[in-house]
Design an enzyme around this catalytic site. Structure first.
Site, mmCIF file in Angstrom:
data_model
loop_
_atom_site.group_PDB
_atom_site.id
_atom_site.type_symbol
_atom_site.label_atom_id
_atom_site.label_comp_id
_atom_site.label_asym_id
_atom_site.label_seq_id
_atom_site.Cartn_x
_atom_site.Cartn_y
_atom_site.Cartn_z
ATOM 1 N N TYR A 142 0.860 -1.183 0.000
ATOM 2 C CA TYR A 142 0.000 0.000 0.000
ATOM 3 C C TYR A 142 0.896 1.233 0.000
ATOM 4 O O TYR A 142 1.830 1.330 0.793
ATOM 5 C CB TYR A 142 -0.887 0.007 1.243
ATOM 6 C CG TYR A 142 -1.766 1.236 1.378
ATOM 7 C CD1 TYR A 142 -2.826 1.456 0.506
ATOM 8 C CD2 TYR A 142 -1.548 2.158 2.389
ATOM 9 C CE1 TYR A 142 -3.642 2.577 0.635
ATOM 10 C CE2 TYR A 142 -2.368 3.284 2.522
ATOM 11 C CZ TYR A 142 -3.405 3.488 1.645
ATOM 12 O OH TYR A 142 -4.208 4.592 1.779
ATOM 13 N N ASP A 237 9.330 3.025 -0.285
ATOM 14 C CA ASP A 237 8.272 3.663 0.482
ATOM 15 C C ASP A 237 8.473 3.287 1.947
ATOM 16 O O ASP A 237 8.089 2.201 2.381
ATOM 17 C CB ASP A 237 6.896 3.221 -0.032
ATOM 18 C CG ASP A 237 5.760 3.892 0.736
ATOM 19 O OD1 ASP A 237 6.052 4.639 1.701
ATOM 20 O OD2 ASP A 237 4.587 3.663 0.379
ATOM 21 N N LYS A 265 4.252 9.151 8.845
ATOM 22 C CA LYS A 265 4.056 8.542 10.174
ATOM 23 C C LYS A 265 5.054 9.044 11.229
ATOM 24 O O LYS A 265 4.883 10.156 11.712
ATOM 25 C CB LYS A 265 4.019 7.025 10.018
ATOM 26 C CG LYS A 265 2.807 6.629 9.136
ATOM 27 C CD LYS A 265 2.460 5.181 9.074
ATOM 28 C CE LYS A 265 1.140 5.019 8.335
ATOM 29 N NZ LYS A 265 1.166 4.255 7.120
HETATM 30 C C1 LIG Z 1 0.473 4.723 5.762
HETATM 31 C C2 LIG Z 1 1.214 4.489 4.493
HETATM 32 C C3 LIG Z 1 1.079 5.346 3.395
HETATM 33 C C4 LIG Z 1 0.068 6.460 3.350
HETATM 34 O O1 LIG Z 1 0.305 7.433 4.305
HETATM 35 P P1 LIG Z 1 -0.930 8.400 4.733
HETATM 36 O O2 LIG Z 1 -0.268 9.357 5.669
HETATM 37 O O3 LIG Z 1 -1.948 7.507 5.362
HETATM 38 O O4 LIG Z 1 -1.426 9.049 3.512
HETATM 39 C C5 LIG Z 1 1.884 5.136 2.292
HETATM 40 N N1 LIG Z 1 2.768 4.131 2.268
HETATM 41 C C6 LIG Z 1 2.931 3.284 3.300
HETATM 42 C C7 LIG Z 1 3.942 2.194 3.221
HETATM 43 C C8 LIG Z 1 2.145 3.418 4.447
HETATM 44 O O5 LIG Z 1 2.264 2.543 5.442
#
Ligand SMILES: *Cc1c(COP(=O)(O)O)cnc(C)c1O
Length: 426
Positions: A142, A237, A265
């Site tokens: 994701y 990511d 995060k």
């Molecule tokens: C949480 C997450 C996102 C998206 O971040 P948001 O702040 O919720 O938009 C993208 N990539 C990874 C790997 C994530 O865990």
């Protein structure tokens, strides 16, 4: 649950599903999500004054636990000087320097306000830099909810059973190629045929949105080689793994250097922050230096920067990640041995302050297919038993769990006592 139930009913008239992000609705496990009013260290308190040990940590950011005094003080101090300028500030540079110190691959970066923004912008940048349109991602990973990345996605998309979203134009989705996680051979085959059209590979260097799955040895190294051979941009990511699995992120842990990194995060410490960055020659393609447009009214917001800076500063304490890892390990090892005694097939994994567990029968889980073969019914019953006993786990088998530095061995051992009861009742 009386007050939470009332609030949830009211919210359903205002917000689709009663929530502002889908997994919060408890759709997969059923029941009413608790409404929280306060957090302190590893504990949460809901509107009915029930106490929980928290293993969601706001889905990753709260690596220090809730209401950490140093972070709260930094936020209060910054807030009293104005909430936003929409102009450069010293604190954004301070935070960027700290990020760069630990993730030296980020030669230049840009702050944004969410992980979704970071990945969306990194993809646009990779396309602009290479002049190519296609991207490769992996099934069950994701990367936020932008159009190009919401194809065979994990997290809430999976939890809701819709890994491909309605509303994403087919013509756009066609440009997003997907392959199974941890399958380097498939990547090699794809690039042999289509390599000159692929702008970027985007990957969670430890997958955390189909449960937690570590890369098999050689997978990330192999992606690095393939990108070099074909002139594609390698994007890690690390929105979830950055400052969560290791002080240097997954790239520091596995010693593989991506071209671009996305963060979110933890770097906001609980306030909305994202960042993307990497090689100078690529980053110089961003406006105002180059032709790839990207902007944000609240980007680099001073309160959010102060929160992130205080959080990362606390992570630099000696042995911070060793201690965090040991606490996570105590939990995963404990769960494994309890499951074994109860005759239940459970596989567990943990790194730094991140963990996963799968009711998978036997053996390690290395890709999306294996995740989907897990026992959903066992997960649900385990989840609800733990919630009843005051342990707040993610309400979906496709999410990772998070341990914070405020969790003590007593918290872990109390959790394990409750888990023993939950596992025996399955
Ligand atoms: C949480 C997450 C996102 C998206 O971040 P948001 O702040 O919720 O938009 C993208 N990539 C990874 C790997 C994530 O865990």
């Amino acid at each position: 649950m009386q007050r939470s139930e009332q609030l949830f009913q009211q919210a359903q008239k205002l917000f689709p599903g009663g929530v502002n992000s889908p997994v919060r609705a408890f759709g997969r496990v059923g029941g009413t999500p608790p409404y929280f009013k306060r957090g302190s260290g590893p504990y949460l308190f809901d509107e009915d004054d029930k106490q929980y040990i928290d293993y969601i940590g706001s889905w990753g950011p709260m690596v220090l636990g809730h209401a950490h005094p140093g972070v709260i003080k930094a936020v209060q101090d910054a807030a009293s000087d104005s909430l936003s300028f929409g102009a450069p500030t010293a604190v954004e540079t301070e935070l960027a320097l700290k990020i760069q110190q630990h993730l030296p691959s980020m030669q230049m970066m840009r702050m944004v306000s969410s992980g979704t923004e970071a990945t969306m912008s990194a993809i646009r940048l990779a396309r602009g830099f290479t002049g190519r349109d296609k991207i490769l991602k992996f099934e069950g990973c994701y990367h936020g909810h932008s159009d190009s990345l919401l194809v065979k996605a994990g997290s809430g998309a999976l939890t809701m059973g819709e890994p491909d979203s309605a509303g994403v134009p087919t013509d756009l989705a066609k440009l997003t190629l997907t392959l199974p996680y941890n399958n380097l051979e498939a990547v090699e085959q794809l690039f042999a045929v289509d390599g000159s059209n692929i702008a970027a590979i985007i990957v969670e260097p430890i997958a955390g949105n189909m449960g937690m799955i570590c890369p098999v040895p050689g997978f990330l190294e192999g992606l690095r080689v393939i990108c070099d051979q074909h002139g594609a941009v390698l994007i890690f990511d690390e929105v979830m793994t950055g400052f969560r699995v290791h002080i240097g992120g997954a790239q520091g842990l596995y010693k593989v250097r991506p071209d671009l990194t996305t963060l979110g995060k933890v770097i906001g410490g609980g306030l909305p922050v994202g960042a993307f960055g990497g090689r100078t020659d690529i980053m110089q393609c961003i406006a105002p230096l180059g032709p790839v447009y990207q902007a944000g009214t609240l980007s680099g917001n001073p309160i959010a920067m102060a929160s992130g800076l205080a959080t990362l500063t606390a992570l630099e304490a000696p042995d911070f990640f060793q201690n965090l890892h040991a606490m996570t390990h105590r939990l995963t090892e404990g769960l494994s041995s309890l499951a074994e005694s109860a005759g239940i097939g459970l596989s567990t994994v943990g790194q730094g302050g991140m963990f996963g567990f799968f009711f998978s029968g036997q053996g390690p889980v290395s890709n999306f297919e294996a995740v989907m073969a897990g026992d959903a019914d066992q997960f649900n019953r385990f989840f609800h038993s733990m919630l009843d006993q005051g342990v707040y786990l993610a309400p979906s088998p496709f999410e990772s769990g998070f341990v914070s530095a405020s969790h003590t061995s007593e918290d872990i051992d109390r959790t394990l006592e409750k888990a023993e009861r939950a596992l025996q009742s399955l």
